[in-house]
Design a protein around this motif. Sequence first.
Motif, mmCIF file in Angstrom:
data_model
loop_
_atom_site.group_PDB
_atom_site.id
_atom_site.type_symbol
_atom_site.label_atom_id
_atom_site.label_comp_id
_atom_site.label_asym_id
_atom_site.label_seq_id
_atom_site.Cartn_x
_atom_site.Cartn_y
_atom_site.Cartn_z
ATOM 1 N N ALA A 95 0.835 -1.211 0.000
ATOM 2 C CA ALA A 95 0.000 0.000 0.000
ATOM 3 C C ALA A 95 0.862 1.251 0.000
ATOM 4 N N ARG A 96 1.966 1.215 0.743
ATOM 5 C CA ARG A 96 2.868 2.375 0.828
ATOM 6 C C ARG A 96 3.512 2.656 -0.527
ATOM 7 N N VAL A 97 4.051 1.619 -1.153
ATOM 8 C CA VAL A 97 4.726 1.775 -2.454
ATOM 9 C C VAL A 97 3.750 2.318 -3.498
ATOM 10 N N LEU A 98 2.559 1.728 -3.562
ATOM 11 C CA LEU A 98 1.584 2.109 -4.587
ATOM 12 C C LEU A 98 1.040 3.517 -4.385
ATOM 13 N N ILE A 99 0.784 3.901 -3.121
ATOM 14 C CA ILE A 99 0.239 5.240 -2.861
ATOM 15 C C ILE A 99 1.307 6.296 -3.169
ATOM 16 N N LEU A 100 2.569 5.954 -2.904
ATOM 17 C CA LEU A 100 3.678 6.866 -3.200
ATOM 18 C C LEU A 100 3.806 7.053 -4.707
ATOM 19 N N SER A 101 3.562 5.982 -5.468
ATOM 20 C CA SER A 101 3.683 6.073 -6.933
ATOM 21 C C SER A 101 2.601 6.969 -7.531
ATOM 22 N N HIS A 102 1.511 7.200 -6.767
ATOM 23 C CA HIS A 102 0.444 8.087 -7.225
ATOM 24 C C HIS A 102 0.547 9.489 -6.607
ATOM 25 N N SER A 103 1.608 9.725 -5.815
ATOM 26 C CA SER A 103 1.830 11.033 -5.159
ATOM 27 C C SER A 103 0.618 11.501 -4.344
ATOM 28 N N VAL A 104 0.040 10.573 -3.586
ATOM 29 C CA VAL A 104 -1.104 10.913 -2.727
ATOM 30 C C VAL A 104 -0.576 11.203 -1.333
ATOM 31 N N LYS A 105 -0.815 12.431 -0.848
ATOM 32 C CA LYS A 105 -0.309 12.774 0.486
ATOM 33 C C LYS A 105 -1.440 12.760 1.515
ATOM 34 N N SER A 106 -1.046 12.797 2.767
ATOM 35 C CA SER A 106 -1.961 12.865 3.915
ATOM 36 C C SER A 106 -2.810 11.614 4.109
ATOM 37 N N ILE A 107 -2.480 10.507 3.413
ATOM 38 C CA ILE A 107 -3.151 9.243 3.693
ATOM 39 C C ILE A 107 -2.063 8.235 4.067
ATOM 40 N N SER A 108 -2.023 7.862 5.346
ATOM 41 C CA SER A 108 -0.977 6.939 5.780
ATOM 42 C C SER A 108 -1.538 5.616 6.287
ATOM 43 N N ASN A 109 -2.850 5.561 6.566
ATOM 44 C CA ASN A 109 -3.473 4.332 7.036
ATOM 45 C C ASN A 109 -3.592 3.325 5.879
ATOM 46 N N THR A 110 -3.224 2.071 6.134
ATOM 47 C CA THR A 110 -3.192 1.061 5.064
ATOM 48 C C THR A 110 -4.558 0.865 4.410
ATOM 49 N N GLU A 111 -5.607 0.717 5.227
ATOM 50 C CA GLU A 111 -6.943 0.498 4.670
ATOM 51 C C GLU A 111 -7.378 1.686 3.810
ATOM 52 N N GLU A 112 -7.120 2.902 4.318
ATOM 53 C CA GLU A 112 -7.502 4.105 3.564
ATOM 54 C C GLU A 112 -6.676 4.228 2.273
ATOM 55 N N ARG A 113 -5.406 3.814 2.343
ATOM 56 C CA ARG A 113 -4.553 3.822 1.143
ATOM 57 C C ARG A 113 -5.134 2.887 0.077
ATOM 58 N N LEU A 114 -5.532 1.688 0.506
ATOM 59 C CA LEU A 114 -6.066 0.706 -0.443
ATOM 60 C C LEU A 114 -7.389 1.181 -1.044
#
Length: 341
Positions: free
Chosen positions: A316-335
Amino acid sequence: DYSILTTAETIMTKPVITYPKKMTVTEAQMAMMKSNISYLCLTKDGTTNTKAVGILSKHDVMVALGNNPAVLIKALKRAKKAKEIKPIRARIMQLLQGYLDQNIPMTLISKIITELNEACTTRVIEISLEKMSSPPPVKFAWLALGSQGRSEQMLHTDQDNAIVYENVSDVFKEETRVYFLKFAALVNKGLFEIGYDYCPAEMMASNPKWCMSLEEWKSQVHHWITNPGKNEVLLSFIFFDYSLTYGDAVIVDELSESIFENVKANPIFYVHLVSGALQSPSPTGFFRQFLVEQDGANKDHFDIKRRALMPLTDAARVLILSHSVKSISNTEERLKKLAEL
């Protein structure tokens, strides 16, 4: 304004939400939170078709529970010393156990316990600021890292935190650094007193490596991304899950933007992040059976954290970083965000 002769029907909230009198206190609390109401109407069979047998108020629930989140938040705000927070932390643990016993959905439990954990940390920070001889010289942000940064920390674990503060001229650089290190030491000590162990690897704000100006943090992150060895990737994993606990959101926002810019400029970093994420051992073998530990203290036991949770968290961390999405660090919310994207 309403006349004293106005009927209740005119001003009441409709439709009336009814429940059976056999509901548990925790179920009543959840019902109030879900519908954002302070009173429940209890009827014979729980529907609007039978006679009302009583009204249950939020106050009734708070008195019955004692460990109601609202009660605990009020108790935290009244605490004058860090050691006064420790018994409140114990009550939070009792609350957690009660929620687990009642099979309340884990997502709801996680949100409530996270709020309470953050309130504990915030109060320790406020108490520590009062102990300082002067207010902060510049704006700053206290960051929670790791599982706490992801809002996934339930139990007592060790501390992972950092401070980022506004840039200052060279003339004031040293005294500003000294101020925040002294302040961080107070906070880390306070957190230790309420039940959070010191981080064995010293990934805490009282360590000069984790207490820096925005400019210094940008430089540090740039180094991790452009020199991605095993250690740098591990530090990135821990740090990139940060969330703001207390302080200035603008500073944190600027740091996030800097991370995205650096990652975009160095796409090879993704390869190292993915490689690091794939280091977690597989949960199942060739025949789909669970793989247990082969030796050590946990021999023949299944490691849920390493084999089941970390692969999901890291992905979830790798994928959310690849989309440059900030302020979302919770795994469920990232997914969930990734599903939208």
